[in-house]
Design an enzyme around this catalytic site. Structure first.
Site, PDB file in Angstrom:
ATOM      1  N   TYR A  45       0.595  -1.413  -0.063  1.00 18.73           N
ATOM      2  CA  TYR A  45       0.119  -0.090  -0.049  1.00 18.73           C
ATOM      3  C   TYR A  45       0.961   1.245  -0.080  1.00 18.73           C
ATOM      4  CZ  TYR A  45      -3.866  -3.069   0.744  1.00 18.73           C
ATOM      5  OH  TYR A  45      -4.884  -4.052   0.752  1.00 18.73           O
ATOM      6  N   GLN A  47       2.651   4.198  -1.050  1.00 21.12           N
ATOM      7  CA  GLN A  47       2.582   5.001  -2.074  1.00 21.12           C
ATOM      8  C   GLN A  47       3.777   5.982  -2.460  1.00 21.12           C
ATOM      9  OE1 GLN A  47      -0.805   7.762  -1.810  1.00 21.12           O
ATOM     10  NE2 GLN A  47      -2.350   5.961  -1.759  1.00 21.12           N
ATOM     11  N   GLU A 113       9.047  15.073  -0.004  1.00 20.22           N
ATOM     12  CA  GLU A 113       7.815  14.762   1.154  1.00 20.22           C
ATOM     13  C   GLU A 113       8.461  15.948   2.427  1.00 20.22           C
ATOM     14  OE1 GLU A 113       7.202  10.779   1.603  1.00 20.22           O
ATOM     15  OE2 GLU A 113       6.413  10.419  -0.216  1.00 20.22           O
ATOM     16  N   HIS A 233      -0.821   9.802   9.879  1.00 20.65           N
ATOM     17  CA  HIS A 233      -0.386  10.408   8.451  1.00 20.65           C
ATOM     18  C   HIS A 233      -1.629  11.413   8.483  1.00 20.65           C
ATOM     19  CE1 HIS A 233       0.027  11.269   4.394  1.00 20.65           C
ATOM     20  NE2 HIS A 233       1.147  10.262   4.349  1.00 20.65           N
ATOM     21  N   ARG A 279       6.002  15.282   9.613  1.00 16.62           N
ATOM     22  CA  ARG A 279       4.814  14.504   9.752  1.00 16.62           C
ATOM     23  C   ARG A 279       3.965  14.770  11.166  1.00 16.62           C
ATOM     24  NH1 ARG A 279       4.681   8.850   6.689  1.00 16.62           N
ATOM     25  NH2 ARG A 279       5.082  10.230   4.822  1.00 16.62           N
ATOM     26  N   HIS A 340      -0.423   5.374  10.904  1.00 16.89           N
ATOM     27  CA  HIS A 340       0.162   5.168   9.758  1.00 16.89           C
ATOM     28  C   HIS A 340       1.397   4.102   9.967  1.00 16.89           C
ATOM     29  CE1 HIS A 340       1.674   5.591   5.643  1.00 16.89           C
ATOM     30  NE2 HIS A 340       2.616   6.276   5.910  1.00 16.89           N
ATOM     31  N   ARG A 375       9.704   9.165  12.512  1.00 12.14           N
ATOM     32  CA  ARG A 375      10.486   8.651  11.138  1.00 12.14           C
ATOM     33  C   ARG A 375      10.056   9.687  10.032  1.00 12.14           C
ATOM     34  NH1 ARG A 375       7.822   5.871   6.384  1.00 12.14           N
ATOM     35  NH2 ARG A 375       5.816   6.408   7.522  1.00 12.14           N
TER      36      ARG A 375
HETATM   37  C1  SIN Z   1       3.388   8.877   1.775  1.00 16.02           C
HETATM   38  O1  SIN Z   1       3.323   8.525   0.656  1.00 16.02           O
HETATM   39  O2  SIN Z   1       2.974  10.117   2.091  1.00 16.02           O
HETATM   40  C2  SIN Z   1       3.619   7.733   2.801  1.00 16.02           C
HETATM   41  C3  SIN Z   1       5.301   7.852   2.604  1.00 16.02           C
HETATM   42  C4  SIN Z   1       5.633   7.260   4.053  1.00 16.02           C
HETATM   43  O3  SIN Z   1       4.792   6.703   4.949  1.00 16.02           O
HETATM   44  O4  SIN Z   1       6.936   7.235   4.053  1.00 16.02           O
END
Ligand code: SIN
Length: 531
Positions: A45, A47, A113, A233, A279, A340, A375
């Site tokens: 899952y 992404q 990210e 998340h 995050r 998450h 993380r």
């Molecule tokens: C995401 O695609 O936002 C998740 C990536 C991650 O959990 O490292």
């Protein structure tokens, strides 16, 4: 009882289990067990992608600094350094195994990210995990030295005792279809059984993420660490059903913006990095906006991203949103936070060794010391490959003789095939609600203590339900009972770590103790099993 013998047992078929199995199968026979079909894992899952320095304008130093910063003082620098320097090679290994990553102008395309100072996320559109699983799965299926047992759930680790030392020598495993346990004898065992976020009411994880690896390792005497650090998340698609659909952070990386109920961008008020803050900060901001406004969700606005880029980069997300009547090219996406990733797990050294000889751990069920209290996005897939590969080297150097005589500790293999399904379903729901309410994004000391008390009662009810199990039933019900027991064990570990840490750090935010206390808590929260 049926017996299966192999050099090495691997539990779990996510990215860590599969890469590890492929490495050790170059020289040894491997049995690989998974409680569902091999493709059904958390990895599938994912992404986002894998964080690695591959661009000339980027540097190892900056990737290390970003990771340490996100980790809020608890990352182990030597391990982070090793991870960052090894991650580019891990990408190369995945390519050799047949994984196809998105390219632009012949080079690996890089996404951005939260918490990263550069675009460094290697991806396969927005289906990176599925692309990895498909390629590794095929490589495993074609490998003559790997025996894959699907629908086989590890119940308990097999521990040998002798000369005052305990050693893991395989596991007892439930053959779900046959509804009978079998004994897998192995010279060493790798636990790569995935995450635990299905302990929470709203989660981006599939229902199978029940912490089986952490629970089994702890029961076998392995030290566990940092279980209070649950990563939420910030952008799960609303309404977040039991398995919430993720809107990747990479969408914000391409320019999407979080907005409140009035359409105002709110992240700049919380952090200078705005929508690309780490995050924990973004999830708390979403939580606080929802509390303030009373709205059921905030909005993610991706309408400024050029249409062509949106279509090419996020086909999976567009398909899901459009299937629900939302077109992200022209409309805002309703989002909420959901559990998450669990940063804690079975404590390992740099080579994946746990504190139990013969037992290794990698992937989300492990705590390798690289994530600290939070993380950094997309570090976990890189971590899984790098640590699994190191563990493969180390394990092969330290495999004991197969003929070594041992006396085996008896496992309790009670037959739960008649576990009452209704009671199990109800208890699972209550546990998920409890964790969401008492050990969620923002915690209070009173709520955590109350949660701890309720957990004890839930455990008693689970025991009573197990006691009421009729002697015959199905493998599926047996799995339900064991999963629930594992979830309760993992919940207890989360509670224990969360109550110990009377400060706020990274993902553990307690309103009663809003600040970091470096004098007392600049250290991992270990839980060491007592005999
Ligand atoms: C995401 O695609 O936002 C998740 C990536 C991650 O959990 O490292």
């Amino acid at each position: 009882m049926r017996v299966v013998e192999s050099d090495i047992l691997v539990v779990g078929t996510g990215i860590a289990g599969l890469t590890f199995a492929l490495r050790v199968a170059e020289e040894h026979d491997v049995v690989l067990v998974t409680k569902k079909a091999s493709l059904e894992s958390n990895t599938n899952y994912a992404q986002g992608g894998l964080a690695a320095v591959t661009a000339t304008e980027d540097s190892f130093r900056e990737h290390v600094v970003d990771t340490l910063h996100a980790g809020a003082g608890l990352c182990h620098r030597d391990r982070v350094d090793m991870l960052v320097r090894s991650a580019p090679q891990a990408i190369g290994d995945l390519i050799d195994w047949g994984v196809e990553f998105t390219r632009r102008g012949g080079k690996l395309a890089l996404g951005r990210e939260g918490g990263h100072s550069h675009a460094r996320i290697v991806h396969s559109q927005d289906r990176t995990g599925a692309a990895i699983e498909a390629a590794l799965d095929q490589a495993v299926a074609e490998h003559p030295r790997i025996t894959l047992l699907e629908d086989h759930m590890a119940l308990s680790l097999r521990i040998a005792c002798g000369a005052g030392r305990r050693r893991c020598v395989g596991a007892w495993v439930l053959d779900v279809d046959a509804c009978e346990p079998l004994e897998v004898r192995a010279r060493a065992t790798m636990l790569a059984a995935g995450g635990s976020a299905a302990l929470y009411r709203h989660t981006t994880n599939p229902a199978i993420a029940t912490g089986d690896g952490v629970a089994a390792a702890y029961r076998a005497g392995a030290t566990v660490a940092n279980m209070e650090f649950i990563q939420f998340h910030p952008t799960a698609l609303y309404p977040a059903r039991e398995h919430a659909f993720l809107i990747s952070e990479a969408v914000r990386g391409e320019g999407a913006v979080l907005r409140d109920e009035k359409g105002m961008s709110f992240m700049p008020r919380y952090d200078a990095r705005a929508d690309l803050a780490p995050r924990d900060i973004v999830a708390r901001a979403v939580h606080s906006e929802l509390k303030r406004s009373g709205a059921p969700h905030v909005w993610l606005d991706a309408t400024e991203i050029p249409g062509e880029l949106l279509e090419a980069r996020f086909p999976n997300i567009l398909e899901e949103c459009r299937g629900r009547g939302i077109d992200p090219a022209s409309e805002r996406i309703p989002v909420v936070a959901a559990a998450h990733y669990v940063c804690g797990g079975v404590w390992t050294d740099m080579d994946g060794r746990t504190t139990v000889p013969g037992l290794y751990a990698a992937g989300e069920c492990a705590c390798t010391g690289v994530h600290g209290a939070n993380r950094l996005a997309s570090n976990s897939l890189s971590e899984a490959v790098v640590f699994a590969e190191r563990a493969a080297v180390r394990m092969q150097q330290q495999l004991p003789d197969s003929g070594t005589a041992v006396s085996i500790e008896e496992a309790s293999l009670a037959d739960f095939s008649g576990f009452p399904s209704d009671a199990g379903h109800e208890l699972r729901g209550r546990l998920k609600a409890l964790m969401w309410q008492h050990f969620g994004i923002v915690r209070t000391a009173d709520e955590m203590r109350q949660g701890a008390r309720e957990l004890v009662l839930l455990r008693d009810e689970w025991r009573a339900a197990c006691g009421a199990a009729l002697p015959s039933g199905s493998g599926a019900r047996w799995v339900e009972a064991v999963e629930l027991g594992n979830m309760l064990d993992v919940a207890r570990l989360i509670v224990s770590c969360a109550l110990w840490r009377t400060e706020s750090r990274g993902l553990h935010h307690v309103t009663d103790y809003p600040y970091r206390d470096n004098e007392n808590y600049l250290r991992d929260s270990f839980v060491i099993p007592t005999e």
